[in-house]
Design an enzyme around this catalytic site. Structure first.
Site: not given
Length: 316
Positions: A8, A11-12, A35, A51, A140, A144
């Site tokens: 990832g 991402g952020q 990805i 992935d 979500y 988690k």
């Protein structure tokens, strides 16, 4: 940490974490996992397609680079996960199983972040304890909680070195978020600098824990570098920095950008999620067990955010 795979990495969190580890841990090799179709910056190379649903390809990367630590940041954020719950489960749970199995076989440590989203409406809202009821009502949040439990299971059952933190909403001046409930607290800074009206999807009076990205990155590195003999908890530690509601944030920004204009168009999906989350978390366990301590508050974050964004957006 010596050889690290950041899954990832575009991402952020991942885009900044990849560079932080490379810059701050001498001799480290950090592989940026991404990805297909993701926009990959040249600075992230060496990079590999990673992935989480393709366990064979992941295991090959871990073997070729002799990876000892995996940062698993693959996830759909809260608002997006509500629109695509089955995909969220596939990425966040089936992907995690693949990573934990690889870690078990090849001896890797694993960081998979949790979130304030792991709590629910029955959780104490103020000073949320480290150990408390977790009954989230979003996909979500469900993933988690399952992530925390599954990571602990692999530690106790198989000895996999799993560790993580519960991130609050994260605010970054580098990368825009991608569909989280707390995104408004990033987007409003861009509107302020550009002189645009900001449309807020979260209603006034909605308190949520927030954190500036530099503190979040420090936490992600520090927890994996911590002395394991001192860790009573592992998955996952509450970490906290600041808690505010929209009007408090807007007032602070107006101290430095007085022309900020805001109107509310509350998104019922995001508002329902926000209403189920804590106002503030008790992070005393993280402070005691591995020395967690944030460096930014609302004022210092706001000044830094605006300074960085002005340089980037107005001088582009």
């Amino acid at each position: 940490m010596k050889n690290v795979l950041v899954i990832g990495s575009t991402g952020q969190i991942g885009s900044e974490l990849t560079m932080k580890i490379r810059n701050e841990i001498p001799g480290s090799t950090v592989v940026a996992g991404y990805i297909p179709g993701a926009l990959l910056a040249v600075s992230l190379i060496p990079a590999e397609i990673a992935d989480v649903r393709d366990s064979k390809a992941l295991a090959d990367i871990v073997r070729r680079y002799k990876i000892d630590t995996i940062y698993n940041l693959a996830a759909l954020l809260s608002a997006v996960a509500e629109k695509k719950p089955l995909l969220a489960w596939d990425i966040q749970m089936n992907g995690l199983i693949n990573i934990l199995e690889i870690a078990k076989e090849l001896g890797c440590a694993v960081f998979t972040p949790s979130s304030i989203g792991s709590f629910g409406p029955e959780t104490p809202r103020k000073g949320t304890p480290q150990d408390t009821i977790q009954r989230p009502r979003s996909m979500y949040g469900v993933t988690k909680v399952a992530t925390e439990l599954l990571s602990d299971y692999y530690f106790h059952k198989f000895g996999v070195d799993t560790r993580s933190v519960r991130f609050p909403g994260l605010i970054s001046n580098v990368t825009l978020p991608g569909g989280g409930t707390t995104d408004y607290a990033v987007e409003v800074y861009y509107s302020a600098v550009r002189g645009e009206e900001f449309v807020c999807p979260i209603g006034p009076g909605t308190y949520m824990d927030m954190m500036y990205m530099p503190d979040a990155l420090n936490a992600a590195v520090a927890i994996m570098e911590a002395d394991p003999s001192k860790l009573v908890h592992r998955n996952s530690f509450n970490i906290a920095s600041m808690s505010f509601e929209p009007e408090e944030l807007f007032s602070k920004i107006r101290e430095y950008e007085p022309t900020l204009r805001v109107r509310y168009e509350v998104d019922p999906v995001r508002q329902a999620i926000a209403n189920s989350w804590p106002d503030s978390m008790d992070d005393s366990c993280a402070r005691e067990e591995w020395g967690w301590k944030p460096t930014f508050d609302l004022d210092t974050m706001t000044r830094d955010m605006l300074e960085k964004l002005r340089k980037r957006l107005l001088n582009a």
